[in-house]
Design an enzyme around this catalytic site. Structure first.
Site, mmCIF file in Angstrom:
data_model
loop_
_atom_site.group_PDB
_atom_site.id
_atom_site.type_symbol
_atom_site.label_atom_id
_atom_site.label_comp_id
_atom_site.label_asym_id
_atom_site.label_seq_id
_atom_site.Cartn_x
_atom_site.Cartn_y
_atom_site.Cartn_z
ATOM 1 N N GLY A 13 -17.220 29.610 -30.985
ATOM 2 C CA GLY A 13 -18.349 29.100 -31.789
ATOM 3 C C GLY A 13 -18.398 27.583 -31.711
ATOM 4 N N ALA A 14 -18.028 27.053 -30.522
ATOM 5 C CA ALA A 14 -17.849 25.601 -30.351
ATOM 6 C C ALA A 14 -19.140 24.800 -30.426
ATOM 7 C CB ALA A 14 -17.152 25.329 -29.021
ATOM 8 N N THR A 15 -20.285 25.479 -30.357
ATOM 9 C CA THR A 15 -21.547 24.735 -30.453
ATOM 10 C C THR A 15 -22.188 24.933 -31.829
ATOM 11 O OG1 THR A 15 -22.748 26.647 -29.581
ATOM 12 C CG2 THR A 15 -22.027 24.990 -27.975
ATOM 13 N N ALA A 19 -18.507 23.826 -36.431
ATOM 14 C CA ALA A 19 -17.717 23.065 -35.458
ATOM 15 C C ALA A 19 -18.188 21.605 -35.432
ATOM 16 C CB ALA A 19 -17.843 23.696 -34.073
ATOM 17 N N ASP A 86 -19.161 35.139 -23.400
ATOM 18 C CA ASP A 86 -19.624 36.068 -24.427
ATOM 19 C C ASP A 86 -18.402 36.798 -24.956
ATOM 20 O OD1 ASP A 86 -20.583 38.104 -25.950
ATOM 21 O OD2 ASP A 86 -22.090 38.782 -24.497
ATOM 22 N N VAL A 87 -18.141 36.626 -26.229
ATOM 23 C CA VAL A 87 -16.898 37.179 -26.802
ATOM 24 C C VAL A 87 -16.850 38.704 -26.768
ATOM 25 C CG1 VAL A 87 -16.426 35.215 -28.301
ATOM 26 C CG2 VAL A 87 -17.774 37.126 -29.183
ATOM 27 N N ASP A 178 -9.709 29.763 -46.717
ATOM 28 C CA ASP A 178 -10.548 29.656 -47.904
ATOM 29 C C ASP A 178 -10.531 28.166 -48.210
ATOM 30 O OD1 ASP A 178 -11.490 29.403 -50.580
ATOM 31 O OD2 ASP A 178 -11.284 31.572 -50.750
ATOM 32 N N HIS A 179 -11.640 27.491 -47.909
ATOM 33 C CA HIS A 179 -11.566 26.025 -47.929
ATOM 34 C C HIS A 179 -11.303 25.476 -49.337
ATOM 35 C CE1 HIS A 179 -15.850 26.572 -48.768
ATOM 36 N NE2 HIS A 179 -15.832 25.372 -49.308
ATOM 37 N N LYS A 183 -8.691 22.051 -50.958
ATOM 38 C CA LYS A 183 -9.163 20.945 -51.802
ATOM 39 C C LYS A 183 -7.992 20.282 -52.531
ATOM 40 C CE LYS A 183 -13.780 22.828 -52.597
ATOM 41 N NZ LYS A 183 -14.791 21.795 -52.391
ATOM 42 N N GLU A 217 -23.094 25.908 -59.794
ATOM 43 C CA GLU A 217 -23.960 25.219 -58.840
ATOM 44 C C GLU A 217 -25.302 24.926 -59.492
ATOM 45 O OE1 GLU A 217 -23.624 26.946 -54.600
ATOM 46 O OE2 GLU A 217 -23.320 28.644 -55.928
ATOM 47 N N HIS A 241 -13.086 32.318 -53.433
ATOM 48 C CA HIS A 241 -12.641 31.021 -53.962
ATOM 49 C C HIS A 241 -12.042 31.121 -55.368
ATOM 50 C CE1 HIS A 241 -14.986 29.944 -50.572
ATOM 51 N NE2 HIS A 241 -16.149 29.976 -51.175
#
Ligand code: NAD
Length: 486
Positions: A13-15, A19, A86-87, A178-179, A183, A217, A241
């Protein structure tokens, strides 16, 4: 002392958007700090037929904001190569394999491969399978897989994905992102809890009245209804999260500060989480959907673009979690998350029990509150009882507050930088582990089933408020109230 990490990262998914926005700037920061020097390579792959130069230009654009030193940026970009692939096509993995081997030889890396899956989740299992069957895994050094969210859409699909990944990788090679765990202020929970004996000793039912986790939010669904109308706040924010934050709060004290012991301590809590039946879902959880608000730009959810007119989707969830552990007997963990609320805020409020000491005729002491402010401004607030200045002896709450400084903010790594760095170091402390993810799904699936059968009321709430009144009542039933009121 910064020492060089030898590694080869392949970005699937480099493009893609992630990314370009997060991953390349994060890797560039690791290069600027000296963790990556000579012996690293980045192989990008995606469907687009880009030349190597076009890909390097994409990376150059992506890091432009942080590239004060052009020569340094060019030295970094030299380590990148690209192959279209193509993966889903087993045969085309050959192309990728030769790119990886070429880059590995060129930069003298000797094994140590990280595969970052920044693609749609339906490809995760397929990629893992072909990485193994087509011989792309290193035979020396390590192989590690970084997996984007979501990890499944139910326990059943998550379990299927886990078993697909396990066919090719051991569990300790899997780094589930899980970003929120990346944090700064979420990571700070451990420092507060285990670094201060005063909190460590008080982190239990004897001193804590309730725990509150809020992820609110201001934005509405925007253009994401296609995804969001099937996920809702429950899957979009609570299952992942919120539950991961709760893991740090509810966990037992780890034997040591290693990923293995941290996971074991969190799992002691997750394994004790009470999974609700239909009646309990109704008693302990509230779902809501936003109506319009005072401002004309606040459209009701049902009038938002691409939302079905009869949607029963939850844009708000509040609930009470219970842990069947001696530490937490009778202590509710309240969670809530929603869109179109009064403020954008990620915060944790620990409400301590009020003291019972009698000051004569004076007003009683109140509940002390420790608040960990995660977003948008990092900080810690501690409200404690103190004497008021009146003639009579009364107490009042005073605040001891700390805010992350501008300098600290500048020096705080982005979650993605931290997670890539941790993976290079093989440190899984701040990733979601399978047991925790599985239990979070079982817990959430039980709630989803009640909602899917429409066996719970769907409350509405005014856009710009802090959610439906039923969510306040949920706490009031226990003699509690939300600390953060917007
Ligand atoms: P995107 O749609 O922008 O990019 C997808 C990438 O996958 C592209 O590079 C595309 O070429 C590639 N791709 C698609 N089909 C392919 C195939 N058959 N073979 C090879 N490559 C193929 O997606 P994104 O926003 O970058 O998201 C990637 C992942 O990260 C997703 O799992 C998403 O859930 C997750 N994520 C994204 C964000 C974000 O801010 N964008 C945030 C958190 C998580």
């Amino acid at each position: 002392m910064v020492s060089e990490l030898k590694t080869l990262v392949t970005f699937f998914g480099a493009t893609g958007d992630l990314a370009k926005r997060k991953l390349y700037p994060s890797v560039f920061n690791l290069f600027k700090k000296g963790y990556l020097q000579e012996h690293f390579a980045i192989v990008g792959t995606a469907r687009q037929d880009l030349t190597e130069d076009e890909f390097k230009q994409l990376v150059r654009d992506s890091i432009a904001g942080a590239a004060e030193d052009k020569a340094q940026a060019e030295a970094f970009i030299e380590h990148f190569s690209y192959r279209a692939h193509d993966v889903t096509d087993a045969a085309s993995y050959d192309v990728l394999k030769s790119a990886i081997e070429e880059a590995s030889d060129k930069f003298g890396i000797e094994g140590n491969r990280i595969f970052y899956m920044s693609v749609a989740p339906r490809f995760f299992g397929t990629i893992a399978k072909y990485l193994k069957s087509e011989g792309l895994l290193a035979t020396t050094g390590y192989n590690r897989l970084m997996i984007e969210k979501p990890f499944g859409t139910s326990y059943e699909t998550a379990e299927k994905l886990q078993s697909e990944l396990e066919n090719a990788f051991d569990d300790d090679q899997l780094f589930r992102i899980d970003h929120y765990l990346g944090k700064e202020m979420v990571q700070n929970i451990a420092a507060l809890r285990f670094g201060n004996p005063i909190f460590d000793a008080a982190w239990n039912k004897d001193y804590i009245k309730n725990v509150q986790v809020t992820l609110s939010e201001v934005l509405g669904v925007e253009e994401r209804a296609g995804y969001y109308d099937t996920a809702g706040a429950l899957l979009d924010m609570i299952q992942n999260h919120t539950m991961q934050i709760v893991g740090w709060l509810a966990m037992e004290k780890p034997d040591s500060f290693t990923d293995k012991d941290i996971r074991a301590a969190k799992n002691a809590a997750f394994n004790a989480l009470k999974i609700y039946n239909e009646e309990e879902v109704n008693k302990y959880f509230v779902r809501g959907q936003y109506a319009g608000g005072d401002s004309a730009e606040f459209k009701p959810y049902l009038e938002e673009m691409d939302v079905p007119a009869d949607s029963k989707n939850n844009t708000y969830i509040a609930g009470e979690l219970q842990f069947d552990l001696p530490r937490w007997e009778g202590v509710p963990f309240y969670v809530r998350s929603g869109k179109r609320l009064a403020a954008k805020q990620t915060r944790i409020d620990i409400v301590f029990k009020a003291g019972t000491f009698q000051f004569g005729a004076a007003q009683e002491a109140q509940e002390a509150i420790l608040s960990i402010l995660v977003d948008p401004t990092g900080g810690i607030e501690f409200k404690i009882n103190s004497k008021s200045v009146e003639d009579d002896f009364n107490t009042r709450l005073i605040g001891l507050d700390w805010q992350v400084s501008e300098e600290d903010k500048l020096n705080t790594p982005e979650p993605y930088e931290r997670m890539i760095h941790d993976t290079m170091n093989g440190d899984g402390s701040n990733f979601a582990d399978w047991n925790g993810v599985a239990i979070a799904w079982k817990f959430v699936d039980a709630i989803s089933a009640v909602y899917a059968a429409d066996k719970a009321p769907l409350e509405t709430y005014k856009s710009g408020s802090m959610g439906p009144a039923a969510a306040d009542k949920l706490l009031a039933n226990n003699g509690d109230a939300w600390v953060f009121k917007g």
